[in-house]
Design a protein around this motif. Structure first.
Motif, PDB file in Angstrom:
ATOM      1  N   ARG A   1      -3.545  77.612 141.709  1.00 22.40           N
ATOM      2  CA  ARG A   1      -4.141  78.629 142.564  1.00 22.40           C
ATOM      3  C   ARG A   1      -3.400  78.683 143.889  1.00 22.40           C
ATOM      4  NH1 ARG A   1     -10.169  77.843 144.768  1.00 22.40           N
ATOM      5  NH2 ARG A   1      -9.537  79.778 145.802  1.00 22.40           N
TER       6      ARG A   1
ATOM      7  N   THR B   1      -3.326  80.245 132.864  1.00 26.41           N
ATOM      8  CA  THR B   1      -4.746  80.137 133.188  1.00 26.41           C
ATOM      9  C   THR B   1      -5.384  79.092 132.279  1.00 26.41           C
ATOM     10  OG1 THR B   1      -5.400  81.895 131.648  1.00 26.41           O
ATOM     11  CG2 THR B   1      -4.888  82.548 133.924  1.00 26.41           C
TER      12      THR B   1
ATOM     13  N   LYS C   1       0.467  76.676 147.214  1.00 23.95           N
ATOM     14  CA  LYS C   1       0.144  76.552 145.807  1.00 23.95           C
ATOM     15  C   LYS C   1      -0.451  75.171 145.553  1.00 23.95           C
ATOM     16  CE  LYS C   1       3.389  79.808 143.729  1.00 23.95           C
ATOM     17  NZ  LYS C   1       4.447  79.984 142.711  1.00 23.95           N
TER      18      LYS C   1
ATOM     19  N   GLU D   1     -12.259  81.608 133.296  1.00 24.79           N
ATOM     20  CA  GLU D   1     -10.825  81.319 133.398  1.00 24.79           C
ATOM     21  C   GLU D   1     -10.397  81.327 134.855  1.00 24.79           C
ATOM     22  OE1 GLU D   1      -8.006  83.503 131.059  1.00 24.79           O
ATOM     23  OE2 GLU D   1      -9.374  83.617 129.334  1.00 24.79           O
ATOM     24  N   HIS D   2      -9.582  80.337 135.220  1.00 23.93           N
ATOM     25  CA  HIS D   2      -8.981  80.268 136.551  1.00 23.93           C
ATOM     26  C   HIS D   2      -7.492  79.952 136.403  1.00 23.93           C
ATOM     27  CE1 HIS D   2     -12.836  80.536 138.453  1.00 23.93           C
ATOM     28  NE2 HIS D   2     -13.239  79.341 138.084  1.00 23.93           N
ATOM     29  N   PRO D   3      -6.693  80.299 137.413  1.00 28.65           N
ATOM     30  CA  PRO D   3      -5.276  79.914 137.370  1.00 28.65           C
ATOM     31  C   PRO D   3      -5.125  78.393 137.326  1.00 28.65           C
ATOM     32  CG  PRO D   3      -5.714  81.481 139.152  1.00 28.65           C
ATOM     33  CD  PRO D   3      -7.042  81.046 138.642  1.00 28.65           C
TER      34      PRO D   3
ATOM     35  N   ASP E   1       3.132  77.921 136.235  1.00 26.37           N
ATOM     36  CA  ASP E   1       2.961  79.056 137.143  1.00 26.37           C
ATOM     37  C   ASP E   1       2.607  80.302 136.328  1.00 26.37           C
ATOM     38  OD1 ASP E   1       3.398  77.687 139.472  1.00 26.37           O
ATOM     39  OD2 ASP E   1       5.505  78.230 139.660  1.00 26.37           O
ATOM     40  N   GLY E   2       1.486  80.917 136.641  1.00 27.11           N
ATOM     41  CA  GLY E   2       1.014  82.082 135.906  1.00 27.11           C
ATOM     42  C   GLY E   2       0.087  81.759 134.758  1.00 27.11           C
TER      43      GLY E   2
END
Length: 316
Positions: free
Chosen positions: A227, A193, A235, A222-224, A190-191
């Motif tokens: 998401r 990337t 989530k 860059e993506h989480p 979580d958090g």
């Protein structure tokens, strides 16, 4: 008279021997299977019939005429069904390319992809394979175009020609994939990337010259790793084998181990739906919430499909 000597006394073990599961193995047990986010209001469908195909993903839709512009109430119900079931199937729709594109435009601007073969217009991608074909976009779990800053919101695929056997497509629910991760893994990612790049996914069947030509148009992004769905709020895991290269801030070996664990979540059967195509079938999937896998098990037979994709938003 013969006398039999007593055998050796037997003793019951008092300790359990060690039985180690290989690191990274998948563990059996109960799966968390919920198609809807907590607090989601379930409402009846008044304009379409929705027939779920599994507990969490996939529904066949009846009663919607895709050859004509959708009435607002029908579009609203289809969108609600898409959020709930992630991929919708319409049997025997037999849309023209223009009708297929028109249906997709109810959800937004259509994407143009210079990496794929073009159909009758620049928005239509054509996948055509006959005898002697080799695997290209098949045989790998992936989410489409996560190497873009704004990956596709969704895609509408139609099979024009279906092989006599095989050629199915599978989808995996990445919200269920996230829900079923161990708590310590969820806390770890979580958090976080990750970097996505088009080159790994296309290098096995695209020339080096073509990759060089397009690499400036598609720089790494860059993506989480996790998401949040912009409509449902759920989530979801957002890494995939084809385009995710590494998790930012981790040593390569650590990143590789963690990514291997995460992408294996798509392989769990309870999170999947499988569609056996008939000519003219349409599949409309939420690319934000799923991965998919096209099986290349039909050689030497022929398979022809056309797809349009809908521009998405920046993952968060």
């Amino acid at each position: 008279m013969s006398i039999t000597a007593p055998g050796p006394a037997t003793t019951q073990s008092t300790t359990l021997r060690e039985a180690r599961i290989p690191e990274g193995g998948l563990y059996e047990g109960t799966r968390v299977l919920r198609p809807l986010p907590e607090g989601w209001e379930e409402r009846p469908y008044e304009h379409i019939e929705v027939r779920p195909q599994t507990r969490v993903i996939g529904a066949e839709i009846r009663g919607a005429d895709l050859t004509r512009p959708l009435a607002p109430a029908v579009r609203e119900e289809l969108n609600r069904a898409l959020l709930e079931w992630k991929v919708l199937f319409f049997r025997g729709a037999h849309l023209t390319p223009e009708q297929q594109a028109g249906f997709a435009r109810h959800w937004g601007e259509l994407e143009v992809n210079p990496l794929l073969a073009r159909g009758t217009s620049e928005e239509i991608v054509r996948f055509e394979k006959g005898a002697g074909g080799r695997p290209t976009y098949e045989n790998v779990w992936h989410t489409d175009v996560t190497f873009r800053e704004r990956p596709a919101m969704g895609a509408v695929l139609q099979l024009r020609e279906v092989p006599p056997i095989g050629g199915h497509t599978m989808w995996a629910d990445m919200a269920a994939a996230y829900d079923n991760l161990p708590a310590e893994v969820r806390e770890r990612i979580d958090g976080a990337t990750a970097v996505h790049d088009f080159i790994p996914g296309f290098a096995r069947f695209t020339s080096r010259e073509k990759l060089i030509e397009l690499q400036d148009e598609f720089p790494p992004v860059e993506h989480p790793v996790v998401r949040t769905h912009p409509e449902s709020g759920r989530k979801m895991l957002f890494v995939n084998t084809s385009f995710t290269t590494h998790i930012v801030g981790m040593e390569r070996a650590e990143s590789d181990r963690l990514l291997a664990e995460l992408v294996r979540q798509a392989h769990v059967p309870e999170f999947q739906v499988r569609h056996a195509w008939q000519p003219g079938d349409i599949a409309f999937w939420d690319n934000r919430a799923t991965q998919h896998y096209a099986l290349f098990d039909y050689a030497p037979h022929r398979r022809v499909a056309e797809r349009v994709a809908i521009v998405g938003d920046r993952p968060f």
